[in-house]
Design an enzyme around this catalytic site. Structure first.
Site, PDB file in Angstrom:
ATOM      1  N   ARG A 253       0.857  -1.176   0.000  1.00 15.89           N
ATOM      2  CA  ARG A 253       0.000   0.000   0.000  1.00 15.89           C
ATOM      3  C   ARG A 253       0.900   1.235   0.000  1.00 15.89           C
ATOM      4  O   ARG A 253       1.461   1.601   1.024  1.00 15.89           O
ATOM      5  CB  ARG A 253      -0.863  -0.029   1.266  1.00 15.89           C
ATOM      6  CG  ARG A 253      -2.058   0.887   1.267  1.00 15.89           C
ATOM      7  CD  ARG A 253      -2.647   0.978   2.664  1.00 15.89           C
ATOM      8  NE  ARG A 253      -1.791   1.785   3.508  1.00 15.89           N
ATOM      9  CZ  ARG A 253      -1.670   1.651   4.832  1.00 15.89           C
ATOM     10  NH1 ARG A 253      -2.327   0.723   5.468  1.00 15.89           N
ATOM     11  NH2 ARG A 253      -0.863   2.433   5.502  1.00 15.89           N
ATOM     12  N   HIS A 257      -3.540   4.418   4.696  1.00 15.87           N
ATOM     13  CA  HIS A 257      -4.668   3.488   4.734  1.00 15.87           C
ATOM     14  C   HIS A 257      -5.888   4.117   4.054  1.00 15.87           C
ATOM     15  O   HIS A 257      -6.580   3.479   3.278  1.00 15.87           O
ATOM     16  CB  HIS A 257      -5.008   3.133   6.176  1.00 15.87           C
ATOM     17  CG  HIS A 257      -6.283   2.383   6.311  1.00 15.87           C
ATOM     18  ND1 HIS A 257      -6.411   1.071   5.904  1.00 15.87           N
ATOM     19  CD2 HIS A 257      -7.520   2.754   6.746  1.00 15.87           C
ATOM     20  CE1 HIS A 257      -7.656   0.673   6.095  1.00 15.87           C
ATOM     21  NE2 HIS A 257      -8.347   1.679   6.606  1.00 15.87           N
ATOM     22  N   TYR A 266       3.958   5.287  11.473  1.00 15.21           N
ATOM     23  CA  TYR A 266       4.283   3.888  11.776  1.00 15.21           C
ATOM     24  C   TYR A 266       5.174   3.193  10.748  1.00 15.21           C
ATOM     25  O   TYR A 266       5.405   2.004  10.853  1.00 15.21           O
ATOM     26  CB  TYR A 266       2.989   3.078  11.995  1.00 15.21           C
ATOM     27  CG  TYR A 266       1.989   3.192  10.858  1.00 15.21           C
ATOM     28  CD1 TYR A 266       2.140   2.447   9.698  1.00 15.21           C
ATOM     29  CD2 TYR A 266       0.884   4.047  10.951  1.00 15.21           C
ATOM     30  CE1 TYR A 266       1.229   2.548   8.661  1.00 15.21           C
ATOM     31  CE2 TYR A 266      -0.033   4.150   9.910  1.00 15.21           C
ATOM     32  CZ  TYR A 266       0.136   3.404   8.776  1.00 15.21           C
ATOM     33  OH  TYR A 266      -0.758   3.491   7.750  1.00 15.21           O
TER      34      TYR A 266
HETATM   35  C1  LIG Z   1     -14.527  -5.619  12.255  1.00 14.95           C
HETATM   36  C2  LIG Z   1     -13.703  -4.404  11.994  1.00 14.95           C
HETATM   37  N1  LIG Z   1     -12.756  -4.060  12.885  1.00 14.95           N
HETATM   38  C3  LIG Z   1     -11.996  -2.971  12.681  1.00 14.95           C
HETATM   39  C4  LIG Z   1     -12.165  -2.181  11.588  1.00 14.95           C
HETATM   40  C5  LIG Z   1     -11.296  -0.926  11.367  1.00 14.95           C
HETATM   41  N2  LIG Z   1     -10.430  -1.125  10.209  1.00 14.95           N
HETATM   42  C6  LIG Z   1     -10.753  -0.648   8.986  1.00 14.95           C
HETATM   43  S1  LIG Z   1      -9.658  -1.116   7.819  1.00 14.95           S
HETATM   44  C7  LIG Z   1      -8.715  -1.957   8.937  1.00 14.95           C
HETATM   45  C8  LIG Z   1      -7.488  -2.683   8.480  1.00 14.95           C
HETATM   46  C9  LIG Z   1      -7.758  -3.639   7.356  1.00 14.95           C
HETATM   47  O1  LIG Z   1      -6.551  -4.176   6.908  1.00 14.95           O
HETATM   48  P1  LIG Z   1      -6.472  -5.167   5.688  1.00 14.95           P
HETATM   49  O2  LIG Z   1      -7.498  -6.258   5.872  1.00 14.95           O
HETATM   50  O3  LIG Z   1      -5.064  -5.611   5.549  1.00 14.95           O
HETATM   51  O4  LIG Z   1      -6.932  -4.326   4.430  1.00 14.95           O
HETATM   52  P2  LIG Z   1      -6.187  -3.096   3.741  1.00 14.95           P
HETATM   53  O5  LIG Z   1      -6.792  -1.845   4.312  1.00 14.95           O
HETATM   54  O6  LIG Z   1      -4.729  -3.199   4.034  1.00 14.95           O
HETATM   55  O7  LIG Z   1      -6.488  -3.216   2.291  1.00 14.95           O
HETATM   56  C10 LIG Z   1      -9.261  -1.848  10.207  1.00 14.95           C
HETATM   57  C11 LIG Z   1      -8.669  -2.418  11.437  1.00 14.95           C
HETATM   58  C12 LIG Z   1     -13.168  -2.569  10.685  1.00 14.95           C
HETATM   59  N3  LIG Z   1     -13.424  -1.860   9.580  1.00 14.95           N
HETATM   60  N4  LIG Z   1     -13.914  -3.678  10.918  1.00 14.95           N
END
Ligand SMILES: Cc1ncc(C[n+]2csc(CCOP(=O)(O)OP(=O)(O)O)c2C)c(N)n1
Ligand SMILES: Cc1ncc(C[n+]2csc(CCOP(=O)(O)OP(=O)(O)O)c2C)c(N)n1
Ligand SMILES: [Mg+2]
Ligand SMILES: [Mg+2]
Lengths: 360, 324, 360, 324
Positions: A253, A257, A266
């Protein structure tokens, strides 16, 4: 697995044999996605839209997967895959209208930006809770199988999602029912601030698939042809009744985010710089240039075409009125029950809120 | 017409729906070979095969999450959660996904599914085989919540729920499963959602109940009738969206209301019913609306008959409310 | 892994070297557990208790694990492991009182039978929702580690529980935080009516551990010495900072899922008969007989000791009054809030329910 | 004393609690290196190390489930759920386990843990970053539910929640996080649970609110004061167990009550408050109790300021109730 070698040539043993036109189309889609991303990021910074979650650096994983799925296959997105939806022909204007939550927004201003869907494009709805789409995708695949349709489902999710309840349930059901589903895991190194190596003790996410007897592969997700090849193999397997596949798409990425994030807190700039050199667009461009079908001029032209297109859409979007207030009260159920009718009347006939600037 | 108990009536409703529509399928733990721990799905896997009656792995997330996907595709999945107490691992899929899918896609997609689950006490099930979590789902916009009290309604409401285009949580009063029998048509029929039923007309107090507690409300009404208190007993049948008309018009007549439910009192559905009545019929109220409910503790075992709002606890409240 | 060979001798390469007294103690505990089980099943059939969930056929997996854990280690039960609690010295009378929900019941009649716990025995509470104890066990182990205590946690669960959300979360956390926890998976072939091979597509449950980088073994769970050995190895690993272990204990549920179940509906008698021949008690008895420390007479004596003990406990339990009504209203919070005080008064001063026979 | 906003006050409370007691530890997604998506835990991993400020994998089941184990052991875990909307994957552990552990072991074990989570709308978060699910936890016997509205209370209530021997769900009004500042002691202090606060004395109507909506209730009260309506505004601070005294005595004085909350109306906490008041002060009521709440739809985006029960929606109800 790597198909496009560092010098831009293809590994002849792995070359999936796409026509060069098709390869250029992939490149153009990737560039277009990035241009849209850049633009949205900028207008978010200017406060013109509330939020954006982009796919900077992950375009090959997304477009490559979308291209390898057949039209009749389904895409179940996480939230970074609007490129896949646009690849399927979704009108850009509609997407931009959605980003503004205006009267043209197919969601009627009911969700945050980047929560797209389209039934005609066989693309389910983006949802914020992490992982929930994965068992839904398996159910979709089970349904297609029950109806005897040769359709499969590609479901996207991130590295972080592999820790979710839903991932576990979905993988297990897919294994047990041999659902025609492709688990497209974008391992982009981070779940917001958490590195993949802190997300789980296992070294590769592909290893997780074995726990459900789902065949897995791990490929260079910045190599669009490697992605295409792996996904098409999965489609073939599913189509032949071989059930699910798990594909770990190793990518990065490059941006935050989302527009709400500041990744400098971080991670080190050097790390980002190193990955910038592995940019999937550069990689593919090198290849098509080497094949003599792409030039600096063509590139500049295409960039300005994309930029003009986005700009026009943004302009139109900003001229549209906001979604209608009474849209608050519809689509909770098929028919509106008495209590929502009552609440709608109260709301529409009541006073309006003051403008936000009076606040916080 | 056949004499059926609640289990048989639901079984008959499932069978009819599956015969009528190839797209209806069942999924849940132990529903196939075993026919369900309460035998509600007995014989269905034999008739419709394991492709339409799925013995699933032990995952409520999976049972509800994959059903949503099937419903999005166009099938009509019916998920069984073995006990309502075990619905929470699938809670996120139900309240964040099934409930909101239509709204968030402005109707482009929707989720016609039914989640069947036995609820309530009275079978010596203790903390984890007795819960009545209906208010959690009533609070969730986008879900419909149904709870039949008798075999006839159960079959008709179930078939209607399967036909409904929205996700329905269908609570089955397990205490009633084999407790009563009545004539039920063998052919398919429907009972409309969101229509309550007056099961006993009365002049002095309105008593609203559903599921297993309907019988207790009724028994209490009969009991206090001997003391000259004439109770109108309403069986809600569908909890949400509510048949508000039926309740408000009854309260306008009686001026008094007592709500009965098994779930703990605080933030139970009783509080919503009392509040609605207070809002909509305030000037008609001649006594404070009252609740007779489970206590605000986890569901107990040994003393479940004191915990439950059985007739012995309802009757004095009916009298107190009538004589207020 | 098998330590006790079919002829009753031990495989010298695998013999964990327990003293013969200790081995006899294991046998006696297994017999005692079974006697208790038998008795409870009978009195449940007579309607004297509401319910029982037993461990028929799984005694070696349970007692062997309990014995291999050290006193300072914790046991986190599923619901078939009362044998482990009794092994730790829990008074039988207390257990039987609980089965009756009487005034001596430490749970005060608040849960179904077989929901035991004991803080002094470092044995957490049985809970009906499948899988919930597994992350709790990991948290317990993380806490012990944080405090720098050399304690580990053995958590029991069934094959069915491997499909739960909680299993996935727990395994992942254990892997990431290297928690000193032993995942003791009793694979008894069934989750109520569902065969393990329909629970998941994977062939062995031990394979699931690799998805979290948790070392795993799969052993004959009807061989108490094999169980002891594997669990003790896990304890050692945890104690030395090596983190979690997953142990698949291959066994078979000879009885119904619980007294509410009729297993004849979903499995064949021949299957049960075959497993009866692999009864862990027979196996161990053969060994101690061969070692000349056990005889038919000793066996008969021990049986009658156990039977007499249970019988006496049952008699005493049946003489005790039920748990008190006001116990309904305590222990919801540390201190009783106003609304529960109010509800308690209403209840205690209100009328009592009619007897059950008037009903359904 | 330092001028602090809500984020800083909570940060200060966490820091104090961690300095005072080695057993206090934090776990959650992105709370360590990033310091939380709202920066509430900023600097805490630096000070206390990754063993006491755990950046967990993405699993609310794990975050709550392992915290329960830690609490059973004797630690004082504080779990952060990144948004209340994402608490459902951990719902089972919270409502079936943490809430019931003391009861089912007759006090032999208990679970002193805090689950902190930002809730509510007003930050353009749409359906999944705006929810107010408090009533689900109030309905669950065994949980305490706290919701501060200002920095001073937030720090004091948080420290008290950490000291409390029962599981506490601690809702933080994210709309207020950086919106207001006030003097907050740097040293640790506590604000007792279950004590509401009258933030504006008044004679004509009682208005009950909490969290972010307190400010709206207050603004509406000030507004209607110009029209001669004198509102008593009560900040609940702890939602459950409730400070019933404070509410009932106020209503006995005013004869009227308006409850304000962001959550959807049906089966929201408002219905419980209205019902309690109706039960306990019926003869004092001079107008029907009223609710001003979120609508019974999923939380929207574009029109969130119409969805929320902001001052413009509260004021007319206050007047209507006062003039009834
Ligand atoms: C159940 C839940 N817990 C926490 C969140 C907050 N949150 C949004 S995105 C994220 C990280 C997701 O990481 P990843 O699955 O690696 O996807 P990426 O954003 O890297 O594409 C978090 C913790 C959420 N959306 N849903
Ligand atoms: C969350 C949840 N879903 C369903 C149930 C109902 N149920 C009780 S035991 C059981 C099967 C458990 O099987 P397994 O984990 O293999 O343990 P075993 O009984 O074989 O020891 C089921 C489905 C439950 N208790 N909890
Ligand atoms: Mg990621
Ligand atoms: Mg099993």
């Amino acid at each position: 697995m790597q198909v496009i070698r560092d010098d831009g040539s293809l590994d002849p043993k792995l070359d999936p044999g796409l026509s060069i036109d098709r390869v250029v189309a992939l490149y153009k889609a990737m560039v277009r996605t990035r241009v849209i991303d850049d633009r949205l990021q900028k207008i978010q910074r200017q406060g013109r839209i509330a939020f954006h979650v982009g796919s900077l650096g992950e375009e090959a994983a997304i477009i490559g997967s979308a291209a390898a799925l057949r039209d009749r296959d389904w895409v179940v997105p996480c939230y970074r895959e609007v490129g896949a939806l646009l690849w399927r022909g979704y009108p850009l204007q509609k997407y931009i209208d959605h980003m503004y939550g205006n009267a043209g927004d197919p969601l009627r201003g009911r969700q945050m930006p980047d929560h797209t869907f389209s039934k005609v494009h066989r693309y389910l709805s983006v949802s914020a809770p992490i992982g929930t789409q994965i068992p839904q995708a398996v159910g979709l695949a089970m349904a297609a199988k029950k109806r005897g349709q040769d359709e499969c489902v590609g479901v996207f999710f991130g590295d972080g999602a592999t820790s979710s309840n839903d991932f576990h349930a979905a993988m297990n059901f897919a294994g047990v029912y041999r659902a025609p589903v492709l688990f497209l895991c974008r391992n982009n190194g981070y779940a917001i601030s958490l590195r993949t190596e802190d997300q789980t003790a296992v070294r590769t996410l592909a290893e997780k698939a074995a726990a459900y007897r789902v065949p897995a592969s791990r490929i260079d997700g910045n190599d669009v042809l490697a992605v295409w090849r792996a996904v098409r193999e999965g489609v073939q397997r599913a189509s032949e009744g071989g059930g699910p596949s798990f594909i770990e798409l190793m990518t990065y990425r490059l941006g935050g985010h989302s527009t709400s994030d500041d990744p400098r807190i971080y991670r080190k700039q050097e790390e980002v710089d190193a990955w910038r050199r592995a940019d999937p667009l550069l990689r593919l461009r090198k290849h098509i240039e080497q094949e003599d079908v792409w030039t600096d001029d063509l590139d500049a032209d295409w960039l300005s075409v994309c930029e003009a297109e986005v700009k026009a859409c943004v302009q139109r979007a900003e001229q549209k009125p906001p979604s209608e207030l009474r849209d608050l009260f519809t689509d909770v159920y098929e028919a509106q029950p008495w209590h929502l009718r009552e609440q709608e009347t109260q709301c529409l006939e009541g006073p309006r809120a003051k403008d936000e600037e009076d606040e916080s | 017409m056949t004499q059926m108990n609640l289990v048989q009536a639901i079984n008959s409703g499932l069978r009819d729906a599956m015969r009528q529509n190839e797209d209806v399928l069942l999924m849940g733990e132990d529903i196939g070979r075993l026919g369900g721990v309460f035998r509600v799905t007995q014989g269905l896997q034999e008739e419709f095969g394991p492709e339409r009656v799925l013995d699933t792995p032990l995952s409520e997330t999976g049972i509800i999450g994959t059903a949503i996907g099937m419903a999005l595709y166009g099938l009509r999945p019916i998920s069984e959660i073995q006990f309502a107490d075990f619905i929470y691992p699938g809670f996120d899929q139900l309240v964040n996904e099934a409930a909101k899918y239509r709204y968030r896609t402005a109707g482009e997609f929707h989720v016609p599914m039914v989640v069947r689950t036995p609820y309530g006490g009275g079978i010596r099930g203790g903390q984890y085989h007795s819960q009545s979590p209906e208010s959690l789902f009533i609070h969730t916009a986008g879900l419909k919540v149904v709870c039949p009290s008798n075999p006839y309604d159960a079959k008709g409401l179930l078939i209607q729920s399967i036909l409904d285009e929205d996700p329905v949580v269908f609570f089955e009063p397990k205490r009633v499963y084999r407790a009563i029998k009545m004539e039920v048509p063998d052919a398919p029929y429907t009972v409309p959602l969101s229509e309550a039923q007056v099961v006993r007309a009365g002049e002095h107090v309105t008593c609203v109940a559903w599921g297993a507690m309907l019988y207790e409300a009724f028994a209490a009404a009969e009991e206090v009738a001997k003391q000259g208190v004439d109770v109108e007993v309403i069986d809600l049948r569908t909890l949400w969206p509510l048949d508000i008309e039926a309740i408000v018009s009854s309260v306008k007549k009686t001026g008094r209301i007592v709500v009965v439910h098994e779930a703990p009192r605080t933030c139970g559905f009783g509080s919503e019913l009392v509040t609605l009545v207070t809002e909509q019929a305030f000037l008609h109220l001649e006594a404070p609306p009252a609740r007779v409910t489970g206590f605000d503790t986890p569901f107990p075992l040994t003393h479940e008959r004191e915990y439950l709002p059985l007739a012995h606890r309802i009757a004095p409240v009916l009298i107190g409310t009538a004589r207020y």
